[in-house]
Design an enzyme around this catalytic site. Structure first.
Site, PDB file in Angstrom:
ATOM      1  N   ASP A  51      12.283   2.650  -9.489  1.00  0.00           N
ATOM      2  CA  ASP A  51      11.227   2.043  -8.683  1.00  0.00           C
ATOM      3  C   ASP A  51      11.333   0.515  -8.662  1.00  0.00           C
ATOM      4  OD1 ASP A  51       8.990   1.660  -7.234  1.00  0.00           O
ATOM      5  OD2 ASP A  51       7.578   2.482  -8.687  1.00  0.00           O
TER       6      ASP A  51
ATOM      7  N   GLU B 245       7.085  -7.227  -6.744  1.00  0.00           N
ATOM      8  CA  GLU B 245       6.149  -6.457  -7.568  1.00  0.00           C
ATOM      9  C   GLU B 245       6.489  -6.494  -9.055  1.00  0.00           C
ATOM     10  OE1 GLU B 245       5.897  -2.343  -6.386  1.00  0.00           O
ATOM     11  OE2 GLU B 245       4.627  -1.823  -8.084  1.00  0.00           O
TER      12      GLU B 245
ATOM     13  N   GLU C 173       3.055  10.424  -5.760  1.00  0.00           N
ATOM     14  CA  GLU C 173       1.926   9.637  -6.272  1.00  0.00           C
ATOM     15  C   GLU C 173       0.614  10.057  -5.614  1.00  0.00           C
ATOM     16  OE1 GLU C 173       3.308   5.539  -5.809  1.00  0.00           O
ATOM     17  OE2 GLU C 173       4.467   5.758  -7.653  1.00  0.00           O
TER      18      GLU C 173
HETATM   19  O1  GCW Z   1       6.451   0.812  -6.969  1.00  0.00           O
HETATM   20  C1  GCW Z   1       5.444   1.685  -6.609  1.00  0.00           C
HETATM   21  C2  GCW Z   1       4.254   0.814  -6.365  1.00  0.00           C
HETATM   22  C3  GCW Z   1       3.202   1.479  -5.518  1.00  0.00           C
HETATM   23  C4  GCW Z   1       3.884   1.953  -4.243  1.00  0.00           C
HETATM   24  C5  GCW Z   1       4.970   2.949  -4.612  1.00  0.00           C
HETATM   25  C6  GCW Z   1       5.739   3.443  -3.417  1.00  0.00           C
HETATM   26  C7  GCW Z   1       2.955   1.977  -2.051  1.00  0.00           C
HETATM   27  O2  GCW Z   1       3.718   0.453  -7.599  1.00  0.00           O
HETATM   28  O3  GCW Z   1       2.212   0.532  -5.268  1.00  0.00           O
HETATM   29  O4  GCW Z   1       2.970   2.511  -3.340  1.00  0.00           O
HETATM   30  O5  GCW Z   1       5.904   2.327  -5.455  1.00  0.00           O
HETATM   31  O6  GCW Z   1       6.823   2.937  -3.198  1.00  0.00           O
HETATM   32  O7  GCW Z   1       5.269   4.325  -2.724  1.00  0.00           O
END
Ligand code: GCW
Length: 745
Positions: A393, A421, A318
């Site tokens: 995720d 989340e 990311e």
């Molecule tokens: O689920 C995603 C989240 C991001 C997060 C990423 C991760 C901290 O939306 O906000 O970043 O995973 O786990 O690195």
């Protein structure tokens, strides 16, 4: 005076001295029912129990070695006993009758040395609690090999009282099955919290190191009460500032506060820190200048924090920099840091959440395994690869991550999300114990049946000792710590399962309810039932049958129509995951599709790949099926999908009415907060149901099953609806132009 009393007196410190220590705010709070005291409320015991407890726990004899940790243990016991038994513990420990509690280590308390307590096999963090007769006196001994073991034992003993269990005879022995039990804070240095739904960061960087909020101690107590022993202070999307002298002094101050509670501090640092902080031209792990920079930086950190735990790293993910930028492997990146930390026994938690948002990549969920599996055995001994519970995720439901069991020569740890989340964030009532239990009990079949994820991460499957588990914290500056009362249960259950991954989510829920609210059976039973069903409810109304990632850009509420665009890579869209089209729905991950099933051990792969044997709750994760495909229930996939949405809403309605019937057991403040949040959740569930049905209906064009009400609004209305501001969501409001977008009913 008996020998025992004399011996006890010799080892005891005058308790009056303890009172001089600052007692954390928790005990003295004027806001008894605002949730601040979480599960450590120590409300007074009534009726027959009071008599029984007074008899079995009347005096307290702490060990002589008054380390800060033993002081914390003694204070906690005093706090608990005086709260629950309704009177102060005597200021001088006069052991004149039965019911004394002796706490300490054999090392610091000679009296304990002569007893056969069975501590030998319990390691540095275990404890025993035993009822013993010593020189004619009935005594409860709380002992550990180390002071922190004693502290854990004290919390365990208090839980016994809090949940109204017998206090004698006691013969409890416990040791954690996992060594590092860590909370990951996604807290930014500006005070915001990524995916945090409980206010701002609890770390007040601006005030540190001079001012130490009493909340830090209460936080540490809560962690210690469930055995959490590590804290990563900052967000994995890290700021390089964290390793500058300015911030290291602040980190050291926090480490000093947390240390007596057995908690070590860890940091996360951008992989590019040698460039941004060190002013080097590269961060290449094979560059000697880079290696030297990390060595020097690590030495500086250990000067500030002698028991520093190590680093948690997010790299090549990311947009975060990583070894890939230099053509190096993840192992080369991890080992760079591991070698700098090794002389101090520090560890690297290297995240396996590595993927590139490559529009051509065939299947995002394959990537992490494809990158890491070939590196098995290439990581240094003090690297632990941190793997999310599922391959995507933190979705409401995913299969277990295929890396579990697949890397016998690598330490693997489990990363769970405690912050919700993707499960309704602050307001929804979702007990995550069942989700955690599901993944821990999942059988990888890596070494035949019984090769559960729990056995991978507790080290027993491959005989590993450096074991770890992490949870992304849900803690913030809100008075109630977690944004809602029930969110506290997820912090609690994470800690308890980290200590013992084989424990039962239901038992833990019941204990949490008893400690947080009341022991009244008329309350405990329905609330535990509600908690145990709560995760399935959110799965039902948001991602049933193995669907995933159907949420809005804020990760709150539905967005199944979100498609790839110029600004949105395919695997950040929703349609990529549902693959809904005129023929059917679901992601084909069998051999005819992405073949992600092949990443699992053959037995598991065969089950997931078979339409017939694939668990129905993962069907659309692994298979693309026609809308009219018939499930074991006899329903078509289309009907079943719709009925799941409907069922999810009904479940939330039931939760709300259960809760409403329980007002007599709960103080108005916590009752009303939970009640209001359940109403919000009901709206949210209805919104998910309506929007999802509207969207999928626009693709399947099939009639709704009999009796199911159609969504009240048009698909267009749902698509246009947007919540601009949600705390914890990066880029707040950006996707929501304030126009005349209709608000669905
Ligand atoms: O689920 C995603 C989240 C991001 C997060 C990423 C991760 C901290 O939306 O906000 O970043 O995973 O786990 O690195």
């Amino acid at each position: 005076m008996s020998q025992f009393i004399q011996a006890a007196r010799r080892c005891a410190t005058v308790l009056g001295a303890t009172a001089l220590l600052t007692l954390p705010a928790l005990s003295a709070t004027a806001h008894a029912n605002d949730g601040y005291r979480i599960w450590l409320r120590y409300v007074s015991v009534h009726g027959a129990w009071l008599h029984r407890y007074r008899r079995s726990a009347s005096e307290l004899v702490p060990g002589r070695a008054r380390s800060p940790t033993l002081s914390a243990a003694t204070e906690e016991l005093e706090r608990g006993l005086s709260g629950m038994l309704g009177r102060p513990v005597p200021s001088e420990p006069a052991i004149t009758r039965n019911g004394a509690i002796v706490l300490g280590t054999p090392h610091g308390t000679p009296l304990l040395r002569s007893l056969h307590l069975g501590l030998r096999t319990l390691g540095k963090q275990g404890y025993v609690i035993r009822t013993l007769q010593i020189h004619g006196h009935r005594v409860t001994v709380i002992a550990g090999n180390t002071d922190v073991g004693v502290l854990y034992g004290v919390f365990r003993f208090l839980r016994q009282m809090q949940t109204r269990q017998p206090l004698e005879p006691l013969a409890i022995a416990s040791r954690p099955k996992i060594r590092h039990r860590v909370l990951d804070f996604w807290d930014n240095l500006n005070g915001s919290v990524e995916r945090g739904y409980a206010g701002d960061s609890i770390w007040k960087w601006r005030e540190l190191p001079e001012y130490l909020s009493p909340r830090y101690i209460d936080f540490a107590r809560a962690c210690a009460s469930v055995g959490i022993n590590g804290v990563v202070l900052n967000n994995v999307n890290a700021s390089p500032w964290i390793v500058t002298p300015l911030y290291l002094a602040k980190v050291a101050a926090l480490a000093n506060v947390l240390r007596p509670y057995g908690i070590r501090v860890y940091l996360t640092v951008p992989f590019s820190a040698p460039i941004t902080v060190g002013k080097l031209s590269s961060a290449d792990p094979l560059d000697p200048a880079v290696q030297a920079w990390w060595r020097t930086k690590v030495a500086e950190i250990y000067r500030a924090v002698p028991d520093f735990g190590g680093f948690l790293m997010k790299a090549d993910s990311e947009g975060e920099p990583g070894p890939e930028n230099y053509g190096r492997t993840q192992a080369q990146g991890a080992n760079l840091l591991a070698r700098a930390l090794a002389p101090y026994h520090g560890i690297v938690m290297w995240r396996a959440f590595v993927y590139s948002t490559n529009p051509h990549s065939e299947d995002r969920v394959r990537q992490s395994y494809d990158i890491f599996k070939p590196l098995d055995g290439k990581f240094d001994r003090n690297v632990i690869v941190q793997v999310k519970n599922g391959p995507l995720d933190f979705q409401p439901r995913e299969p277990f991550h295929p890396l579990f069991g697949a890397m016998p020569h690598t330490h693997l740890m489990l990363e769970l999300e405690i912050t919700k989340e993707y499960l309704g964030q602050q307001t929804s009532l979702v007990y995550l114990g069942t989700l955690y239990e599901e993944v821990l009990r999942a059988d990888t079949w890596a070494r035949g049946p019984g090769s559960t994820v729990a056995r991978v991460i507790d080290g027993s499957l491959y005989g590993q000792h450096d074991t770890a588990i992490a949870g992304v914290a849900n803690i913030g500056s809100d008075r109630n710590w977690c944004g809602s009362i029930f969110n506290q249960s997820n912090w609690y259950v994470f800690g308890r399962l980290a200590w013992n991954p084989d424990a039962s989510a239901r038992t833990i829920a019941a204990q949490w309810v008893r400690m947080t609210f009341t022991n009244a059976a008329g309350f405990v039973r329905p609330v535990v039932r509600m908690m145990m069903g709560s995760r399935e409810a959110v799965v039902d109304y948001s991602d049933p049958l193995g669907l995933a990632s159907q949420m809005a850009g804020t990760h709150y509420g539905p967005g199944p129509w979100i498609a790839p665009s110029k600004h949105l890579p395919p695997d950040w869209s929703d349609t990529y995951y549902s693959r809904a089209n005129a023929e059917g729905i679901g992601f084909d991950r069998t051999a005819s599709g992405s073949d992600a099933v092949a990443q699992y051990a053959p037995h598991v792969a065969a089950e997931f790949a078979s339409l017939k044997h694939c668990p129905e709750n993962l069907l659309l994760w692994f298979h693309h099926v026609p809308w009219t495909y018939r499930l074991a229930s006899g329903h078509t996939v289309w009907d079943s999908l719709v009925l799941h949405y409907v069922r999810g809403v009904a479940a939330v309605k039931r939760m709300r009415s259960t809760w409403r019937g329980l007002s007599r057991y709960v103080d108005p403040r916590r009752f009303q907060l939970t009640s209001a949040f359940l109403t919000i959740q009901l709206h949210e569930a209805q919104w998910w149901r309506d929007a999802s049905i509207a969207y999928f209906h626009s693709i399947s064009h099939l009639p709704l099953p009999p009796g199911v009400a159609p969504p009240p609004d048009s698909l267009k209305a749902y698509e246009a609806f947007c919540i601009p501001y949600l705390e914890g969501t990066p880029g707040n409001g950006a996707a929501c132009p304030p126009d005349d977008a209709p608000v669905p009913r």
